[in-house]
Design an enzyme around this catalytic site. Sequence first.
Site, PDB file in Angstrom:
ATOM      1  N   HIS A  10      96.559 -31.589  -9.310  1.00 34.36           N
ATOM      2  CA  HIS A  10      96.658 -30.618 -10.412  1.00 34.36           C
ATOM      3  C   HIS A  10      95.576 -30.873 -11.475  1.00 34.36           C
ATOM      4  O   HIS A  10      95.874 -30.983 -12.668  1.00 34.36           O
ATOM      5  CB  HIS A  10      98.053 -30.649 -11.045  1.00 34.36           C
ATOM      6  CG  HIS A  10      98.413 -29.349 -11.713  1.00 34.36           C
ATOM      7  ND1 HIS A  10      99.699 -28.973 -11.962  1.00 34.36           N
ATOM      8  CD2 HIS A  10      97.640 -28.332 -12.196  1.00 34.36           C
ATOM      9  CE1 HIS A  10      99.725 -27.794 -12.557  1.00 34.36           C
ATOM     10  NE2 HIS A  10      98.476 -27.385 -12.708  1.00 34.36           N
ATOM     11  N   GLU A  41     105.777 -32.661  -9.219  1.00 41.10           N
ATOM     12  CA  GLU A  41     104.541 -33.400  -9.494  1.00 41.10           C
ATOM     13  C   GLU A  41     104.834 -34.703 -10.224  1.00 41.10           C
ATOM     14  O   GLU A  41     105.454 -34.674 -11.296  1.00 41.10           O
ATOM     15  CB  GLU A  41     103.591 -32.519 -10.315  1.00 41.10           C
ATOM     16  CG  GLU A  41     103.131 -31.291  -9.539  1.00 41.10           C
ATOM     17  CD  GLU A  41     102.105 -30.449 -10.282  1.00 41.10           C
ATOM     18  OE1 GLU A  41     101.849 -30.695 -11.474  1.00 41.10           O
ATOM     19  OE2 GLU A  41     101.533 -29.553  -9.648  1.00 41.10           O
ATOM     20  N   ALA A  63      97.365 -22.523  -8.795  1.00 41.49           N
ATOM     21  CA  ALA A  63      98.217 -21.945  -9.833  1.00 41.49           C
ATOM     22  C   ALA A  63      99.420 -22.835 -10.097  1.00 41.49           C
ATOM     23  O   ALA A  63      99.351 -23.765 -10.903  1.00 41.49           O
ATOM     24  CB  ALA A  63      98.642 -20.528  -9.432  1.00 41.49           C
ATOM     25  N   ARG A  64     100.525 -22.604  -9.376  1.00 43.72           N
ATOM     26  CA  ARG A  64     101.739 -23.403  -9.549  1.00 43.72           C
ATOM     27  C   ARG A  64     102.337 -23.700  -8.177  1.00 43.72           C
ATOM     28  O   ARG A  64     102.406 -22.834  -7.303  1.00 43.72           O
ATOM     29  CB  ARG A  64     102.767 -22.661 -10.411  1.00 43.72           C
ATOM     30  CG  ARG A  64     102.406 -22.602 -11.893  1.00 43.72           C
ATOM     31  CD  ARG A  64     102.421 -23.996 -12.511  1.00 43.72           C
ATOM     32  NE  ARG A  64     102.152 -24.017 -13.942  1.00 43.72           N
ATOM     33  CZ  ARG A  64     100.961 -24.143 -14.488  1.00 43.72           C
ATOM     34  NH1 ARG A  64      99.885 -24.238 -13.716  1.00 43.72           N
ATOM     35  NH2 ARG A  64     100.814 -24.183 -15.800  1.00 43.72           N
TER      36      ARG A  64
END
Length: 328
Positions: free
Chosen positions: A284, A265, A235-236
């Site tokens: 990601h 990131e 997700a995050r």
Amino acid sequence: MSQNILITGPSLAPAAADVLTRAGYVPVYVPPYTNGEGLIEVVRMADPVGILARMGRIDETVFAAAPRLRVISKHGAGVDNIDVEAATARGIPVLNAAGANAVSVAEQAMALLFAVAKRIIPLDRGIREGRWEKPGFQGRELAGSVMGLVAFGAISRQTARFAKGLGISVRAHDPFSPTEAFAAEGVERVDDLDELFASCDIISLHCPLTPMTRNMVNAQRLSRMKPGAIIINTARGGLIDEPALAEALASGRISGAGLDTFAQEPPPAEHPFWTEPRLVLSPHIGGVTEAANIRVGVEAAQGIVDMLEGRPVPEARIINRAELKISV
């Protein structure tokens, strides 16, 4: 004057770009992860009527540089890189493409789970380095485990389907999802998040990043988890207190984690994760497949066109619909 759509990334699936060009709009691309004054300069030059948000932060400085901006559409589900409050203050609707990448992200969640549980990365490395580590090896069977899903949207539901097909029982926590959604998927609803963390062998995160969910996986919740538990995050990254997770792994408090997202990131070179063998990491890319890229891109682009041309957009896709009092 041309009607430009700013793409905050270097590319868009051809089918998605076609949606814009067929409607008479001109896609303008931004180099990857362009931020700060570099992004503002591109915005000023493009003077867009819409932004298709992929990389970088879309905030008040961007809005101030784009006086003709009328809509923002996220290339994906999570809108944490968009200042929705600032957009709302300017009357700009923010859309997402929730669900279009559900299959690909759910597959990534399961891939990370298997890689962690089956120790695929260290075993592969051992063989390549001349070690045959079969003597004394004790594997782990996932069938019969209990998976806890945090949030129960499209990606989470697809993850539940995959898990159940492998003989994994599924529980989920989502105060915003209707009871019938859980029943339809054969998933047990758990109202207490701490109880979910304490009762499951696997925790998989699928919720958006908000002030309420930031660092929800903290030292306290990690301490409640089973010693053999695994955490998966597609997700995050900000959902996890990363130093607390590093400590829980180093101490053996939990057995492993698979992460596709990070608080920063890319993560910094001195990050404690780099020395942790119980982690499996990916950059990601859960939703970065050809099939998902086409679906997400087309949906994000079509949302821009529909909004600009006054056509209805599905209610669930307009993040700030209630604040802007948009009727669909």
